[in-house]
Design a protein around this motif. Structure first.
Motif, PDB file in Angstrom:
ATOM      1  N   HIS A  22     -22.498 -37.239 -28.252  1.00 45.15           N
ATOM      2  CA  HIS A  22     -22.223 -36.317 -29.360  1.00 45.15           C
ATOM      3  C   HIS A  22     -21.462 -36.937 -30.525  1.00 45.15           C
ATOM      4  O   HIS A  22     -21.540 -36.433 -31.638  1.00 45.15           O
ATOM      5  N   TYR A  23     -20.706 -37.973 -30.268  1.00 40.06           N
ATOM      6  CA  TYR A  23     -19.839 -38.525 -31.311  1.00 40.06           C
ATOM      7  C   TYR A  23     -19.904 -40.051 -31.350  1.00 40.06           C
ATOM      8  O   TYR A  23     -18.868 -40.723 -31.281  1.00 40.06           O
ATOM      9  N   ALA A  57     -12.447 -34.792 -32.900  1.00 34.72           N
ATOM     10  CA  ALA A  57     -13.828 -34.444 -33.271  1.00 34.72           C
ATOM     11  C   ALA A  57     -14.208 -33.069 -32.713  1.00 34.72           C
ATOM     12  O   ALA A  57     -14.818 -32.254 -33.410  1.00 34.72           O
ATOM     13  N   ARG A 103     -15.133 -29.628 -34.895  1.00 30.98           N
ATOM     14  CA  ARG A 103     -16.365 -28.833 -34.735  1.00 30.98           C
ATOM     15  C   ARG A 103     -16.043 -27.400 -34.349  1.00 30.98           C
ATOM     16  O   ARG A 103     -16.695 -26.465 -34.801  1.00 30.98           O
TER      17      ARG A 103
END
Ligand code: AMP
Ligand code: MG
Length: 505
Positions: A218-219, A235, A239
């Motif tokens: 995801h990151y 992060a 979000r």
């Protein structure tokens, strides 16, 4: 047409090109578990648009959709598993929850190269089912289908609905209900509670393995940061701050923001008791089990922070070898979440009232409108949509027209309208462009609770899915006026009002 020549099905590309990464993680992350077949599956809906986005072979799947999306037929490449997770439910920690009524069929890379999970909800028992039957009832399946697709059309990150199937079997809740299976698509099903599962067992190595998996998935941009695990917390916090602000902008109340229902990807997940607010009231709660309003509309940002603190706790051993230093670092991130949320929220609210410039007084202007809406029982969605019309048509006779009519006493909002117009005079956008921009952030259509209930009732009582289909259609373009569906923009009549929702487990 059939050919007399041999056709080796094993040589054909499978209709879903599974590429499963979660099953490659250590065995404590999941349990192997195949779906338990159901008696007589029948397709309710297959989301072909989403299927194409995922790169699936739509034509082949359509031929056998009921069997595939009930779990009766397992496709080649599928490696079905139930994922392990823990979670705080209404503030109480439960060290083992897990997929009790869900099975991950596998993952695919979509058309944009993004990895997506394909999961069945209601496919029968798993090792995490405890005393549950692993099944889902038709009503909650339709609710999740409608609301998750509506959220997507509203532009809000969310899990998606790929298919819904009736099982031909009853499920036993407080009453006997028709059973169903739902196919959910998610960027991943990894939750705050997945981290908690390993942290609660003191298994720091598994927390690290999970964190590395989440970063890669995801990151990826934070992989090479000096402190990637602190960056991960940051992060996820960013979000979630953005996500929860967007919920507030459309009047969405999740209803059960337990840590096992908060993704680390930043997608909305779990549509059990969720509902959209009609009249604006920050204390609104729909869920029958949320007796103290823990997950009320206006509490959602604070609960988001509470959940992030729980994620932060699991990462402490990875953030710094000194516990005190790690706590300080994590706390800085968790505190900054509050400012991030506020910034996202304010930016979205400015857009809702038609501002592209920023002034110090804007927050007060917005709060004053919300306070009047609350006192005067204004419908949240309708009021903002009509404000957009007002911004475009100019003032007319200056009485606020249809917008003001959403307030019990239309005169009550006149002073606010005067302030708003003064402020607009200092904003550079031309009226027509402003109205157009406002229509893109103030939906005409939301999945109103009474409409969802009507659609569910028709389907459950009479096997009539026409209201379900109508809702899907109107909610697919929520920012467009659709005169044919005008009644769907209206709040419920007093007799139609739905005040409570149920988890439906
Ligand atoms: P939820 O309310 O959907 O967030 O679910 C909370 C937990 O209860 C999860 O571990 C679910 O897997 C489990 N659960 C909910 N309903 C059922 C069911 N019918 N059978 C087995 N487990 C269930
Ligand atoms: Mg859940």
């Amino acid at each position: 047409m059939s050919s007399p020549l041999h056709d080796d099905t094993a040589l054909r590309a499978p209709p879903i090109a599974f590429d499963n990464s979660y099953v490659r993680l250590p065995p404590q992350f999941f349990a192997d578990q195949a779906p338990t077949p159901v008696a007589a599956p029948q397709l309710i809906k297959f989301n072909e648009v989403l299927a194409r986005e995922l790169g699936l072979d739509v034509e082949t799947l359509k031929q056998n959709a009921a069997a595939i999306f009930s779990g009766n037929e397992l496709l080649p490449g599928s490696q079905p598993i139930a994922m392990a997770y823990a979670g705080h439910q209404f503030g109480n920690f439960v060290p083992q929850l897990g997929d009790g009524r869900a099975i991950l069929l596998g993952e695919v890379k979509d058309r944009n190269g993004k990895r997506r999970d394909i999961q069945l909800k209601g496919p029968g028992p798993t090792p995490f089912s405890r005393r549950g039957d692993g099944r889902a009832a038709l009503g909650p399946v339709l609710r999740e289908y409608i609301v998750s697709e509506a959220m997507h059309a509203l532009g809000i990150p969310t899990t998606r609905a790929l298919a819904a199937v009736t099982s031909g079997e009853p499920v036993y809740r407080e009453e006997v209900l028709p059973g169903a299976v739902f196919t959910r698509v998610a960027a991943s099903h990894i939750r705050v509670g997945t981290f908690q599962f390993f942290a609660a067992r003191g298994d720091t190595e598994s927390v690290r393995t999970l964190a590395d998996h989440v970063i890669a998935r995801h990151y990826p941009e934070i992989r090479d940061r000096k402190n990637p695990y602190l960056a991960l917390l940051e992060a996820v916090a960013d979000r979630q701050a953005s996500l929860i602000a967007r919920w507030l902008h459309v009047g969405f109340i999740h209803g059960v923001m337990n840590t096992d229902n908060m993704t680390v990807s930043g997608e909305t997940i779990d549509f059990g008791p969720c509902a959209f607010m009609d009249a604006y009231d920050p204390a609104t709660v729909f869920s029958s089990i949320d007796r103290n309003g823990r997950y009320a509309y206006a509490n959602q940002p604070a609960i988001g922070q509470w959940n992030l603190a729980r994620l932060g706790e699991t990462l402490i051993p990875l953030i710094d070898s000194s516990v005190d230093a790690a706590i300080d670092l994590a706390n800085t991130v968790i505190k900054a979440y509050g400012e991030r949320f506020q910034a996202y929220w304010l930016a979205g609210m400015r857009a809702k009232i038609g501002l592209v410039s920023e002034e110090d007084g804007d927050l007060d202007l917005i709060q004053s409108l919300l306070a009047t809406m609350q006192q005067q029982n204004a419908d949240f969605t309708l009021a903002f949509r009509r404000l957009a019309a007002l911004a475009g048509d100019g003032d007319g006779d200056g009485d606020g027209g249809d917008f003001a009519a959403t307030f019990n006493d239309p005169q009550s909002v006149a002073p606010w309208l005067e302030r708003w117009r003064e402020r607009l005079a200092r904003d550079p956008q031309a009226p027509a462009a402003r109205a157009e921009a406002m229509r893109k952030v103030n939906p005409a259509f939301i999945p109103r609770n009474h409409r969802i209930e009507q659609a569910i009732e028709a389907a459950v009582e009479d096997g009539d899915f026409s209201l379900f289909e109508a809702l899907l259609k109107v909610l697919a373009t929520p920012y467009q006026d659709q005169p044919a569906f005008a009644p769907y923009a209206e709040p419920p009549l007093p007799a139609e009002r739905v005040l409570q929702t149920f988890c439906g487990t």
